[in-house]
Design a protein around this motif. Sequence first.
Motif, PDB file in Angstrom:
ATOM      1  N   GLY A   1       0.900  -1.172  -0.040  1.00 56.21           N
ATOM      2  CA  GLY A   1       0.065  -0.096   0.025  1.00 56.21           C
ATOM      3  C   GLY A   1       0.921   1.351   0.168  1.00 56.21           C
ATOM      4  O   GLY A   1       0.567   2.216  -0.878  1.00 56.21           O
ATOM      5  N   LEU A   2       1.752   1.451   0.741  1.00 55.48           N
ATOM      6  CA  LEU A   2       2.792   2.448   1.093  1.00 55.48           C
ATOM      7  C   LEU A   2       3.545   2.530  -0.430  1.00 55.48           C
ATOM      8  O   LEU A   2       3.458   3.693  -1.101  1.00 55.48           O
ATOM      9  CB  LEU A   2       3.796   2.274   1.923  1.00 55.48           C
ATOM     10  N   LEU A   3       3.920   1.656  -1.039  1.00 53.18           N
ATOM     11  CA  LEU A   3       4.545   1.566  -2.327  1.00 53.18           C
ATOM     12  C   LEU A   3       3.792   2.074  -3.425  1.00 53.18           C
ATOM     13  O   LEU A   3       4.213   3.040  -4.182  1.00 53.18           O
ATOM     14  CB  LEU A   3       5.262   0.193  -2.760  1.00 53.18           C
ATOM     15  N   GLY A   4       2.440   1.734  -3.443  1.00 51.94           N
ATOM     16  CA  GLY A   4       1.379   2.214  -4.303  1.00 51.94           C
ATOM     17  C   GLY A   4       1.244   3.962  -4.254  1.00 51.94           C
ATOM     18  O   GLY A   4       1.133   4.360  -5.033  1.00 51.94           O
ATOM     19  N   PHE A   5       0.766   4.154  -2.920  1.00 51.94           N
ATOM     20  CA  PHE A   5       0.703   5.552  -2.553  1.00 51.94           C
ATOM     21  C   PHE A   5       2.003   6.178  -3.151  1.00 51.94           C
ATOM     22  O   PHE A   5       1.764   7.479  -3.632  1.00 51.94           O
ATOM     23  CB  PHE A   5       0.443   5.654  -0.957  1.00 51.94           C
ATOM     24  N   LEU A   6       3.237   6.032  -2.713  1.00 53.20           N
ATOM     25  CA  LEU A   6       4.468   6.646  -3.361  1.00 53.20           C
ATOM     26  C   LEU A   6       4.527   6.875  -4.744  1.00 53.20           C
ATOM     27  O   LEU A   6       4.699   7.946  -4.874  1.00 53.20           O
ATOM     28  CB  LEU A   6       5.643   6.106  -2.572  1.00 53.20           C
ATOM     29  N   ALA A   7       4.387   5.568  -5.369  1.00 49.81           N
ATOM     30  CA  ALA A   7       4.091   5.619  -6.812  1.00 49.81           C
ATOM     31  C   ALA A   7       3.384   6.812  -7.491  1.00 49.81           C
ATOM     32  O   ALA A   7       3.714   7.438  -8.408  1.00 49.81           O
ATOM     33  CB  ALA A   7       4.202   4.293  -7.189  1.00 49.81           C
ATOM     34  N   VAL A   8       1.972   6.575  -7.002  1.00 50.22           N
ATOM     35  CA  VAL A   8       0.970   7.355  -7.293  1.00 50.22           C
ATOM     36  C   VAL A   8       1.258   8.731  -7.195  1.00 50.22           C
ATOM     37  O   VAL A   8       1.201   9.653  -8.036  1.00 50.22           O
ATOM     38  CB  VAL A   8      -0.290   6.889  -6.984  1.00 50.22           C
TER      39      VAL A   8
ATOM     40  N   ILE B   1      11.644  11.816   1.038  1.00 51.65           N
ATOM     41  CA  ILE B   1      11.021  10.844   1.785  1.00 51.65           C
ATOM     42  C   ILE B   1      10.790   9.371   1.252  1.00 51.65           C
ATOM     43  O   ILE B   1      11.005   8.333   1.946  1.00 51.65           O
ATOM     44  CB  ILE B   1      10.045  11.496   2.683  1.00 51.65           C
ATOM     45  N   ALA B   2      10.164   9.408   0.076  1.00 46.98           N
ATOM     46  CA  ALA B   2       9.665   8.072  -0.578  1.00 46.98           C
ATOM     47  C   ALA B   2      11.047   7.616  -0.954  1.00 46.98           C
ATOM     48  O   ALA B   2      10.902   6.152  -0.816  1.00 46.98           O
ATOM     49  CB  ALA B   2       9.037   8.616  -2.004  1.00 46.98           C
ATOM     50  N   ALA B   3      12.021   8.170  -1.512  1.00 45.85           N
ATOM     51  CA  ALA B   3      13.275   7.493  -1.759  1.00 45.85           C
ATOM     52  C   ALA B   3      13.897   6.797  -0.317  1.00 45.85           C
ATOM     53  O   ALA B   3      14.352   5.310  -0.422  1.00 45.85           O
ATOM     54  CB  ALA B   3      14.339   8.298  -2.500  1.00 45.85           C
ATOM     55  N   LEU B   4      13.965   7.385   0.532  1.00 41.37           N
ATOM     56  CA  LEU B   4      14.487   6.872   1.879  1.00 41.37           C
ATOM     57  C   LEU B   4      13.578   5.869   2.476  1.00 41.37           C
ATOM     58  O   LEU B   4      14.194   4.897   2.946  1.00 41.37           O
ATOM     59  CB  LEU B   4      14.617   8.019   2.848  1.00 41.37           C
ATOM     60  N   LEU B   5      12.286   5.835   2.222  1.00 42.70           N
ATOM     61  CA  LEU B   5      11.385   4.921   2.786  1.00 42.70           C
ATOM     62  C   LEU B   5      11.746   3.696   1.847  1.00 42.70           C
ATOM     63  O   LEU B   5      11.859   2.452   2.226  1.00 42.70           O
ATOM     64  CB  LEU B   5       9.758   4.979   2.529  1.00 42.70           C
ATOM     65  N   LEU B   6      12.020   3.833   0.332  1.00 46.75           N
ATOM     66  CA  LEU B   6      12.243   2.548  -0.507  1.00 46.75           C
ATOM     67  C   LEU B   6      13.529   1.946   0.020  1.00 46.75           C
ATOM     68  O   LEU B   6      13.697   0.716  -0.085  1.00 46.75           O
ATOM     69  CB  LEU B   6      12.272   2.985  -1.775  1.00 46.75           C
ATOM     70  N   VAL B   7      14.610   2.909   0.277  1.00 46.24           N
ATOM     71  CA  VAL B   7      15.812   2.048   0.989  1.00 46.24           C
ATOM     72  C   VAL B   7      15.576   1.334   2.005  1.00 46.24           C
ATOM     73  O   VAL B   7      16.075   0.135   2.321  1.00 46.24           O
ATOM     74  CB  VAL B   7      16.741   3.281   1.102  1.00 46.24           C
ATOM     75  N   GLN B   8      14.637   1.885   3.075  1.00 45.96           N
ATOM     76  CA  GLN B   8      14.518   1.145   4.231  1.00 45.96           C
ATOM     77  C   GLN B   8      13.755  -0.348   4.026  1.00 45.96           C
ATOM     78  O   GLN B   8      14.301  -1.232   4.321  1.00 45.96           O
ATOM     79  CB  GLN B   8      13.848   1.758   5.153  1.00 45.96           C
ATOM     80  N   MET B   9      12.821  -0.226   3.187  1.00 45.23           N
ATOM     81  CA  MET B   9      12.231  -1.618   2.577  1.00 45.23           C
ATOM     82  C   MET B   9      12.838  -2.492   1.820  1.00 45.23           C
ATOM     83  O   MET B   9      13.165  -3.661   2.256  1.00 45.23           O
ATOM     84  CB  MET B   9      11.036  -0.980   1.783  1.00 45.23           C
ATOM     85  N   VAL B  10      13.805  -1.907   1.144  1.00 44.27           N
ATOM     86  CA  VAL B  10      14.919  -2.797   0.545  1.00 44.27           C
ATOM     87  C   VAL B  10      15.916  -3.472   1.230  1.00 44.27           C
ATOM     88  O   VAL B  10      16.167  -4.626   1.126  1.00 44.27           O
ATOM     89  CB  VAL B  10      15.631  -2.011  -0.902  1.00 44.27           C
ATOM     90  N   ALA B  11      16.238  -2.898   2.126  1.00 47.15           N
ATOM     91  CA  ALA B  11      17.223  -3.316   3.233  1.00 47.15           C
ATOM     92  C   ALA B  11      16.540  -4.302   3.950  1.00 47.15           C
ATOM     93  O   ALA B  11      17.353  -5.337   4.117  1.00 47.15           O
ATOM     94  CB  ALA B  11      17.851  -1.876   3.936  1.00 47.15           C
TER      95      ALA B  11
END
Length: 133
Positions: free
Chosen positions: A20-27, A109-119
């Motif tokens: 859901g967060l990935l979808g929100f960030l992408a949209v 913020i979106a990029a940093l959240l993505l880094v956290q999720m990938v890590a």
Amino acid sequence: MIRLFFGDVLSGITTVLILGLLGFLAVSVARGKHVTRWGWRIVVAVAVGTALSALSATRDAFMTENALFEPGGLQSVLCAVAGGLIYALGIAALFIRKQGYRRVAFCLIAALLLVQMVAVEGSRLAMAAGVLL
């Protein structure tokens, strides 16, 4: 592999929240030219990211004897630094009211959240595949 992400209720909730967060960030990023209120998007991203972080830590038994990641390990340090930057950007957006700044802050913020999720999720996948991290 499916048990890794939906093996129990907590894992399932965390996985759905990630998607859901990935979808929100992408949209939000894709429709960036049409967004007029970046502040609210920052609030949602930080709030959901914080909830996701707490759920992930609970799921992975963080800071316990059976923890998946060590407190001083790469994943923990990377996520702590990224989280600090996320909060700093969010707090700055409270005082800097220009939508241009808020748009850039949201994207960071979106990029940093993505880094956290990938890590975290990437490490979990690697560990499940038998690769030591």
